[in-house]
Design a protein around this motif. Structure first.
Motif, PDB file in Angstrom:
ATOM      1  N   UNK A 160     -42.125  19.734  26.947  1.00  0.00           N
ATOM      2  CA  UNK A 160     -41.506  20.735  27.820  1.00  0.00           C
ATOM      3  C   UNK A 160     -40.259  21.313  27.174  1.00  0.00           C
ATOM      4  N   UNK A 161     -39.599  22.136  27.921  1.00  0.00           N
ATOM      5  CA  UNK A 161     -38.347  22.783  27.532  1.00  0.00           C
ATOM      6  C   UNK A 161     -38.554  23.714  26.343  1.00  0.00           C
ATOM      7  N   UNK A 162     -38.323  23.238  25.140  1.00  0.00           N
ATOM      8  CA  UNK A 162     -38.441  24.109  23.969  1.00  0.00           C
ATOM      9  C   UNK A 162     -39.884  24.264  23.508  1.00  0.00           C
ATOM     10  N   UNK A 163     -40.747  23.302  23.817  1.00  0.00           N
ATOM     11  CA  UNK A 163     -42.171  23.289  23.475  1.00  0.00           C
ATOM     12  C   UNK A 163     -42.423  23.126  21.967  1.00  0.00           C
ATOM     13  N   UNK A 164     -41.630  23.743  21.132  1.00  0.00           N
ATOM     14  CA  UNK A 164     -41.847  23.611  19.697  1.00  0.00           C
ATOM     15  C   UNK A 164     -40.507  23.609  18.958  1.00  0.00           C
ATOM     16  N   UNK A 165     -40.387  22.674  18.006  1.00  0.00           N
ATOM     17  CA  UNK A 165     -39.204  22.626  17.160  1.00  0.00           C
ATOM     18  C   UNK A 165     -39.630  22.457  15.708  1.00  0.00           C
ATOM     19  N   UNK A 166     -38.808  23.025  14.831  1.00  0.00           N
ATOM     20  CA  UNK A 166     -39.088  22.935  13.395  1.00  0.00           C
ATOM     21  C   UNK A 166     -37.909  22.261  12.691  1.00  0.00           C
ATOM     22  N   UNK A 167     -38.265  21.370  11.777  1.00  0.00           N
ATOM     23  CA  UNK A 167     -37.270  20.632  11.013  1.00  0.00           C
ATOM     24  C   UNK A 167     -37.498  20.893   9.525  1.00  0.00           C
ATOM     25  N   UNK A 168     -36.402  21.156   8.815  1.00  0.00           N
ATOM     26  CA  UNK A 168     -36.474  21.451   7.387  1.00  0.00           C
ATOM     27  C   UNK A 168     -35.783  20.347   6.606  1.00  0.00           C
ATOM     28  N   UNK A 169     -36.380  19.980   5.471  1.00  0.00           N
ATOM     29  CA  UNK A 169     -35.805  18.935   4.655  1.00  0.00           C
ATOM     30  C   UNK A 169     -34.660  19.509   3.820  1.00  0.00           C
ATOM     31  N   UNK A 170     -33.473  18.981   4.060  1.00  0.00           N
ATOM     32  CA  UNK A 170     -32.296  19.349   3.288  1.00  0.00           C
ATOM     33  C   UNK A 170     -31.772  18.096   2.605  1.00  0.00           C
ATOM     34  N   UNK A 171     -31.844  18.095   1.278  1.00  0.00           N
ATOM     35  CA  UNK A 171     -31.499  16.913   0.463  1.00  0.00           C
ATOM     36  C   UNK A 171     -32.459  15.783   0.842  1.00  0.00           C
ATOM     37  N   UNK A 172     -32.011  14.800   1.604  1.00  0.00           N
ATOM     38  CA  UNK A 172     -32.880  13.663   1.930  1.00  0.00           C
ATOM     39  C   UNK A 172     -33.166  13.549   3.421  1.00  0.00           C
ATOM     40  N   UNK A 173     -32.621  14.458   4.246  1.00  0.00           N
ATOM     41  CA  UNK A 173     -32.803  14.381   5.687  1.00  0.00           C
ATOM     42  C   UNK A 173     -33.462  15.646   6.222  1.00  0.00           C
ATOM     43  N   UNK A 174     -34.235  15.475   7.298  1.00  0.00           N
ATOM     44  CA  UNK A 174     -34.839  16.614   7.990  1.00  0.00           C
ATOM     45  C   UNK A 174     -33.909  17.028   9.120  1.00  0.00           C
ATOM     46  N   UNK A 175     -33.510  18.290   9.121  1.00  0.00           N
ATOM     47  CA  UNK A 175     -32.617  18.817  10.150  1.00  0.00           C
ATOM     48  C   UNK A 175     -33.278  19.998  10.847  1.00  0.00           C
ATOM     49  N   UNK A 176     -32.894  20.215  12.101  1.00  0.00           N
ATOM     50  CA  UNK A 176     -33.537  21.249  12.905  1.00  0.00           C
ATOM     51  C   UNK A 176     -33.160  22.639  12.416  1.00  0.00           C
ATOM     52  N   UNK A 177     -34.117  23.548  12.466  1.00  0.00           N
ATOM     53  CA  UNK A 177     -33.883  24.941  12.107  1.00  0.00           C
ATOM     54  C   UNK A 177     -34.316  25.825  13.261  1.00  0.00           C
ATOM     55  N   UNK A 178     -33.486  26.779  13.630  1.00  0.00           N
ATOM     56  CA  UNK A 178     -33.746  27.613  14.806  1.00  0.00           C
ATOM     57  C   UNK A 178     -34.255  29.008  14.460  1.00  0.00           C
ATOM     58  N   UNK A 179     -34.386  29.288  13.178  1.00  0.00           N
ATOM     59  CA  UNK A 179     -34.780  30.651  12.776  1.00  0.00           C
ATOM     60  C   UNK A 179     -36.291  30.779  12.651  1.00  0.00           C
ATOM     61  N   UNK A 180     -37.004  30.441  13.735  1.00  0.00           N
ATOM     62  CA  UNK A 180     -38.464  30.538  13.730  1.00  0.00           C
ATOM     63  C   UNK A 180     -38.905  31.431  14.879  1.00  0.00           C
ATOM     64  N   UNK A 181     -39.367  32.643  14.602  1.00  0.00           N
ATOM     65  CA  UNK A 181     -39.779  33.562  15.676  1.00  0.00           C
ATOM     66  C   UNK A 181     -40.966  33.045  16.481  1.00  0.00           C
ATOM     67  N   UNK A 182     -41.866  32.296  15.817  1.00  0.00           N
ATOM     68  CA  UNK A 182     -43.034  31.759  16.534  1.00  0.00           C
ATOM     69  C   UNK A 182     -42.590  30.754  17.583  1.00  0.00           C
ATOM     70  N   UNK A 183     -41.690  29.839  17.199  1.00  0.00           N
ATOM     71  CA  UNK A 183     -41.201  28.828  18.140  1.00  0.00           C
ATOM     72  C   UNK A 183     -40.479  29.483  19.307  1.00  0.00           C
ATOM     73  N   UNK A 184     -39.691  30.522  19.023  1.00  0.00           N
ATOM     74  CA  UNK A 184     -38.972  31.231  20.094  1.00  0.00           C
ATOM     75  C   UNK A 184     -39.926  31.930  21.034  1.00  0.00           C
ATOM     76  N   UNK A 185     -41.000  32.544  20.475  1.00  0.00           N
ATOM     77  CA  UNK A 185     -41.982  33.243  21.302  1.00  0.00           C
ATOM     78  C   UNK A 185     -42.742  32.271  22.200  1.00  0.00           C
ATOM     79  N   UNK A 186     -43.098  31.094  21.650  1.00  0.00           N
ATOM     80  CA  UNK A 186     -43.824  30.092  22.434  1.00  0.00           C
ATOM     81  C   UNK A 186     -42.942  29.551  23.554  1.00  0.00           C
TER      82      UNK A 186
END
Length: 271
Positions: A160-186
């Motif tokens: 629920x709520x956001x329905x979809x989230x994307x995480x990008x690997x930066x160095x050795x950790x995966x951090x959330x990224x908000x620049x995804x038009x598909x996730x925002x549309x969903x």
């Protein structure tokens, strides 16, 4: 145990592995060519770890009576084991989905009814937990992809709520990224239509709250052996054979000797 999901992955050296998730709360790494088990990770919740520590403390520090003498153990401890095991199985952290990245060195795991994603490094002979990601709600699906820079992107479908989230690997950790038009549309569409997502990945009985794939323990009168979490065919057959032999002995006792039947020639045959 039943398999909830599997994935096949190839590393940079061309070595293929297979990862499976199971209803017995294990994550297993397999050699794809020989199908030999290479490594196994047993998933534990915080409650499991606390109970295990408490159990170890009880074993290392015997209880003492009022007069300071150690109390002897009695044989009643087994009675509580069954209830404890049943409660543990209900609160188990069952891995239900697995996805691997393009390089074949990272695997992501989600669990039934738990708001987290675990990331494991995959090596030749071991699985190692390297990161846990807390989610807003229960993850229902996961998938790895790559962006235009060949960086790993982990997409998580949520209840629920956001329905979809994307995480990008930066160095050795995966951090959330908000620049995804598909996730925002969903997210916008889901909130507009008031979409109701399932409560969990595994199907749950609405009345009992138990996972439907876990077969119910049958009564002995139905010819089944009490066995959890599921019934095995060979044990059912053994039970039927025992019942048949008991019936035969009762018939022999009733007629005063071995039961006999007649063949087509009128000659009695003894069992």
């Amino acid at each position: 145990a039943y398999i909830t999901d599997l994935t096949v992955m190839s590393n940079k050296n061309g070595k293929k592995h297979c990862i499976t998730t199971s209803g017995d709360c294990t994550i297993r790494l397999w050699n794809y060519d020989t199908m030999d088990e290479i490594a196994k990770h047993l998933v534990q919740t915080e409650n499991d770890s606390a109970m295990e520590t408490e159990h170890e403390n009880e074993q290392s520090e015997p209880e003492k009576s009022v007069d300071g003498k150690e109390e002897e153990e009695d044989g009643d401890g087994d009675e509580d084991d069954d209830g404890g095991n049943q409660q543990s199985s209900q609160n188990s952290k069952i891995p239900v989905r697995v996805s691997s990245n393009q390089n074949g060195d990272i695997a992501a795991i989600i669990y039934n009814g738990h708001c987290s994603v675990d990331l494991f490094s995959v090596e030749e002979n071991k699985l190692e937990l390297i990161q846990s990601i807390d989610c807003d709600s229960t993850p229902l699906a996961i998938n790895f992809s790559q962006d235009e820079n060949d960086d790993d992107i982990l997409t998580v479908l949520l209840k629920e709520s956001t329905f979809m989230k994307r995480y990008k690997k930066l160095v050795s950790k995966y951090t959330i990224t908000d620049n995804c038009p598909i996730a925002s549309a969903i997210q916008t569409l889901g909130q507009k239509l008031d979409i109701q997502m399932p409560e969990s990945v595994l199907e749950v009985d609405e009345t009992t709250g138990k996972i439907k794939i876990m077969k119910k323990v049958q009564d002995e009168s139905a010819g089944f052996v009490k066995h959890q979490p599921w019934l095995r065919g060979e044990r059912v057959q053994i039970k039927k054979d025992k019942r048949r032999r008991r019936k035969k002995r009762r018939m022999e006792a009733l007629h005063g000797g071995p039961s006999s039947t007649s063949n087509g020639n009128g000659v009695a045959e003894t069992d």
